[in-house]
Design a protein around this motif. Sequence first.
Motif, PDB file in Angstrom:
ATOM      1  N   VAL A 336     192.379 -29.830 -19.488  1.00 18.43           N
ATOM      2  CA  VAL A 336     192.181 -29.464 -18.087  1.00 18.43           C
ATOM      3  C   VAL A 336     191.230 -28.280 -18.053  1.00 18.43           C
ATOM      4  CG1 VAL A 336     193.279 -28.733 -15.938  1.00 18.43           C
ATOM      5  CG2 VAL A 336     194.508 -30.245 -17.515  1.00 18.43           C
ATOM      6  N   LYS A 337     190.022 -28.541 -17.541  1.00 19.77           N
ATOM      7  CA  LYS A 337     188.967 -27.517 -17.525  1.00 19.77           C
ATOM      8  C   LYS A 337     188.706 -26.984 -18.938  1.00 19.77           C
ATOM      9  CE  LYS A 337     189.657 -26.011 -12.733  1.00 19.77           C
ATOM     10  NZ  LYS A 337     190.580 -27.060 -12.338  1.00 19.77           N
ATOM     11  N   GLY A 338     188.757 -27.898 -19.909  1.00 16.03           N
ATOM     12  CA  GLY A 338     188.439 -27.542 -21.283  1.00 16.03           C
ATOM     13  C   GLY A 338     189.571 -26.949 -22.077  1.00 16.03           C
ATOM     14  N   ARG A 339     190.760 -26.834 -21.462  1.00 10.02           N
ATOM     15  CA  ARG A 339     191.901 -26.249 -22.173  1.00 10.02           C
ATOM     16  C   ARG A 339     193.044 -27.261 -22.225  1.00 10.02           C
ATOM     17  NH1 ARG A 339     191.805 -20.662 -22.536  1.00 10.02           N
ATOM     18  NH2 ARG A 339     194.081 -20.608 -22.618  1.00 10.02           N
ATOM     19  N   PRO A 340     193.725 -27.363 -23.357  1.00 11.74           N
ATOM     20  CA  PRO A 340     194.843 -28.312 -23.452  1.00 11.74           C
ATOM     21  C   PRO A 340     196.039 -27.850 -22.631  1.00 11.74           C
ATOM     22  CG  PRO A 340     194.668 -27.028 -25.479  1.00 11.74           C
ATOM     23  CD  PRO A 340     193.484 -26.657 -24.640  1.00 11.74           C
ATOM     24  N   GLU A 341     196.620 -28.765 -21.876  1.00 12.25           N
ATOM     25  CA  GLU A 341     197.791 -28.444 -21.065  1.00 12.25           C
ATOM     26  C   GLU A 341     198.794 -29.591 -21.137  1.00 12.25           C
ATOM     27  OE1 GLU A 341     197.158 -27.356 -17.019  1.00 12.25           O
ATOM     28  OE2 GLU A 341     195.661 -25.808 -17.473  1.00 12.25           O
ATOM     29  N   LEU A 342     200.083 -29.214 -21.060  1.00 13.51           N
ATOM     30  CA  LEU A 342     201.156 -30.209 -20.961  1.00 13.51           C
ATOM     31  C   LEU A 342     201.324 -30.564 -19.487  1.00 13.51           C
ATOM     32  CD1 LEU A 342     203.453 -31.737 -22.476  1.00 13.51           C
ATOM     33  CD2 LEU A 342     204.936 -29.811 -21.912  1.00 13.51           C
ATOM     34  N   LEU A 343     201.209 -31.846 -19.171  1.00 12.85           N
ATOM     35  CA  LEU A 343     201.132 -32.273 -17.774  1.00 12.85           C
ATOM     36  C   LEU A 343     202.292 -33.174 -17.388  1.00 12.85           C
ATOM     37  CD1 LEU A 343     197.360 -33.246 -17.938  1.00 12.85           C
ATOM     38  CD2 LEU A 343     198.268 -31.186 -16.888  1.00 12.85           C
ATOM     39  N   ASN A 344     202.863 -32.903 -16.211  1.00 13.49           N
ATOM     40  CA  ASN A 344     203.821 -33.846 -15.656  1.00 13.49           C
ATOM     41  C   ASN A 344     203.076 -34.896 -14.835  1.00 13.49           C
ATOM     42  OD1 ASN A 344     203.276 -32.727 -13.068  1.00 13.49           O
ATOM     43  ND2 ASN A 344     204.896 -31.192 -13.348  1.00 13.49           N
ATOM     44  N   LEU A 345     203.811 -35.832 -14.254  1.00  9.44           N
ATOM     45  CA  LEU A 345     203.176 -36.942 -13.546  1.00  9.44           C
ATOM     46  C   LEU A 345     202.325 -36.454 -12.380  1.00  9.44           C
ATOM     47  CD1 LEU A 345     202.823 -39.972 -13.063  1.00  9.44           C
ATOM     48  CD2 LEU A 345     204.952 -39.930 -11.732  1.00  9.44           C
ATOM     49  N   LYS A 346     202.843 -35.524 -11.618  1.00 12.64           N
ATOM     50  CA  LYS A 346     202.102 -35.046 -10.442  1.00 12.64           C
ATOM     51  C   LYS A 346     200.828 -34.328 -10.857  1.00 12.64           C
ATOM     52  CE  LYS A 346     202.627 -32.427  -6.144  1.00 12.64           C
ATOM     53  NZ  LYS A 346     203.536 -31.631  -5.301  1.00 12.64           N
ATOM     54  N   ALA A 347     200.888 -33.587 -11.964  1.00 12.90           N
ATOM     55  CA  ALA A 347     199.702 -32.859 -12.433  1.00 12.90           C
ATOM     56  C   ALA A 347     198.597 -33.832 -12.859  1.00 12.90           C
ATOM     57  CB  ALA A 347     200.077 -31.942 -13.587  1.00 12.90           C
ATOM     58  N   ILE A 348     198.973 -34.928 -13.506  1.00 13.58           N
ATOM     59  CA  ILE A 348     197.975 -35.936 -13.908  1.00 13.58           C
ATOM     60  C   ILE A 348     197.303 -36.524 -12.669  1.00 13.58           C
ATOM     61  CG2 ILE A 348     197.669 -38.186 -15.009  1.00 13.58           C
ATOM     62  CD1 ILE A 348     200.031 -37.457 -16.844  1.00 13.58           C
TER      63      ILE A 348
END
Length: 846
Positions: A336-348
């Motif tokens: 996300v914007k070049g940085r790794p993030e742990l995403l839930n369904l809504k964030a995806i």
Amino acid sequence: MVEGDRIIKINIEEEMKSAYIDYSMSVIVSRALPDVRDGLKPVHRRVLFGMNELGVTSGKPYKKSARIVGEVLGKFHPHGDTSVYYAMVRMAQPWSMRYQLVDGQGNFGSVDGDSPAAMRYTEARLNRLAEEALIDIEKDTVDFQLNFDDSLKEPTVLPTRIPLLLVNGASGIAVGMATNMPPHNLSDSVDAIIAYIDNPEIDIESLIGIIKAPDFPTGGTIYGYQGVKDAYLTGRGRIVIRAKSDVETDKNGREKIVINEIPYQVNKAELIIKIADLVNEKKIDGISNVNDESDRDGMRIVIDLKKEAIANVVLNHLYKYTALQSSFGVNSIALVKGRPELLNLKAIISNFVEHRHDVVIRRTQFELQQAEKRAHILEGLIIASDNIDEVIKIIRAANTPDEAREKLIQRFELTDIQSRAIVEMRLRQLTGLEQGKLREEYDNLMQVIAHLKEILANIDLRMDIIKKELLEIKTKYNDNRRTDIVYSSEEFNPEDFYADEEMIITVSHLGYIKRTPLAEFRTQNRGGVGSKGAGMRDEDFIEHIYPASMHHTLLFFTKNGRCFWLKVYEIPEGNKSTKGRAIQNLLNIDSDDTVKAFIRIKRLGEDVEFANSHYIIMGTKKGVIKKSLLADYSRPRQNGVNAITIKDGDELIEARLTNGKNEILLATKSGRAIRFNESTVRCIGRTGQGVRGITLTAEHDEVVGMVCVKSMDEDILVVSEKGFGKRSKIEDYRVTNRGGKGVKTMKITDKTGNLISIKNVTDDNDLMIINKSGITIRLAVIDVRTTGRATQGVRFINLEKKHDEIASVTKVMAQRLEDELMAVENEELPEEGDVTSKADDENDSE
């Protein structure tokens, strides 16, 4: 050292940290993790963009894979050709991708794990779906960056209309982190995204109701829903997937299991080999053969069963020991914007919508710029057409094109672009028809410009465009879900591995227990002499024998007040000649503790109504009586639980299952007995001490037995230490209040000795009387006549030794009934709630 060389001293620890961080970030950003916007890793993005640049679209002929790989390698991806080829191959495999992005021709591998043919043999082109991911890329919708040698530009992300991260998932191992995201159904994904656009404040629970669960390309069944919810809510979860199967019967009546779909990412060939190995190693019984009958029409793995095998039991063993049940560990990490993030369904979903919104804005701006440029030129051409004679005169009079442009600019106040367009105008545009077309085009263009400006000024309009384009995608590529969902089941139930077969449970007097299949006793004809368990010690005998099913539960109660559980299938199996195994070795019982009673329940914990309407009554040596709900014992624990708190010097002597409406008899060794209604004993929790059942009149007096009266057809039988006993009617014992001293049940004298046992009996019982000298005598109750309550009774046995006494009295099934059971052909199992205890092995049904 050569003159001029320099040695720079650095801290090795800091250098290693810095180098490792640089390396790990390079792998994370440029290789292993997908971008949340288009769901692609760099290699996949470069393959699709390279194919598009090469013109290998869905409507064009296939091109050799080697040609495509060379294009991508030479222009965008400076790594091995194998990595590029295998990335392209995976995008063409229907068992790897829920929605393929590459249309392959040739051998692209198989679900059996076969490798694809070399790239010089296969051909490929873009799939129609992939073109939706590349559409509008020429309209400045995404940023471009220089390639590895700064000679060309490549996109940093694709302007995809399809939520590729959702519909195809992603997997990759970076440095210090990994991603594993499941694929989803396109229709469900579009519906969830539109729901988010309509209401950006929508919660994840509502989105879960729309998107439901992952949808794997190989189908299968998601078994249990908690892992799915965890993945959607937190970004991490464990999703259990089971194969889909049917049970068929051949012309000979033999059953076979047919596997039609297997879990995602499972190698079919290895799966079949594993099943065969388990059969050869005898870890799975009941399978005679395994065949792979898969063809171009679909998958079909046929597992032939042996005649006696039960399909569901075999299938559950296969689920446990093979990849027919696999788990998909969700780890939704993306850039996300070049940085790794742990995403839930809504964030995806929100990141995809944000990307599409940015694409729509940039596309609109590009189209507006192009429209305004064209409108500007049209304005000049219209001016020229209105003054065509003068324009022609100026152009003819000019010596050079540049001079003509300068004079037109001065005369009509045109721009350089407009003047160039006029000079380069073709003669056919001087006709009246062409001049009308210019004005019509200009009017239409002004409407387009107004609409584009409105889009840029109105976010709702932009969101409507995103929704409209998503619905178009759904209409074009919609298909049905492949993966089913079973919401309720989470883990294996041990009962799934054992058929609910009929068994004979035998328990010896010394505490040896075993189960024997009822089929072993069906080999004799009815009326045979039977065959009781042999192999017993001389002083041991079968104390309890009764039918049960594999899914029954036995509750064991010890003298120290503990309760333990055993399923019938956990009891060691033995044949008619073996003695079984000591109960002490099956339960975690203390060395100074012994089992005093056990109760059999058919569906412990399942029938809530039964558990809440039945009770366990317990009696102790000191006259304490306790009543607890059966439901309090419906959750087994390996180390047991406290069933009753036992005081010092006391011990549990009996436990019985009741319906709350029975009567209780307690008898003491001084020869007194009390009869009271069970309803007078209030129900208390497991750890309670209970209440007084009978008052002991002497310091050394104690309770010798407890009887739960469930039928007035039964009699009460008492036995004393010196061999005397009698049989009386229950009516002879009047009902009194709990806690009294009771009435005389036997006249105790020096001749009779103290009372040692009280039993409720019928003519269908025998007595096993054991002397302290080790002699065992079997006595038929039917031979004992009924006498009054207060009498001394009659002599049951003659004690040969002077100081010999009776050690214990046990009621067992009559010999004739025992023989019948041993030779039974079709014994029906007792109803739920049947009980048995160390003092009573009759199958009492509620």
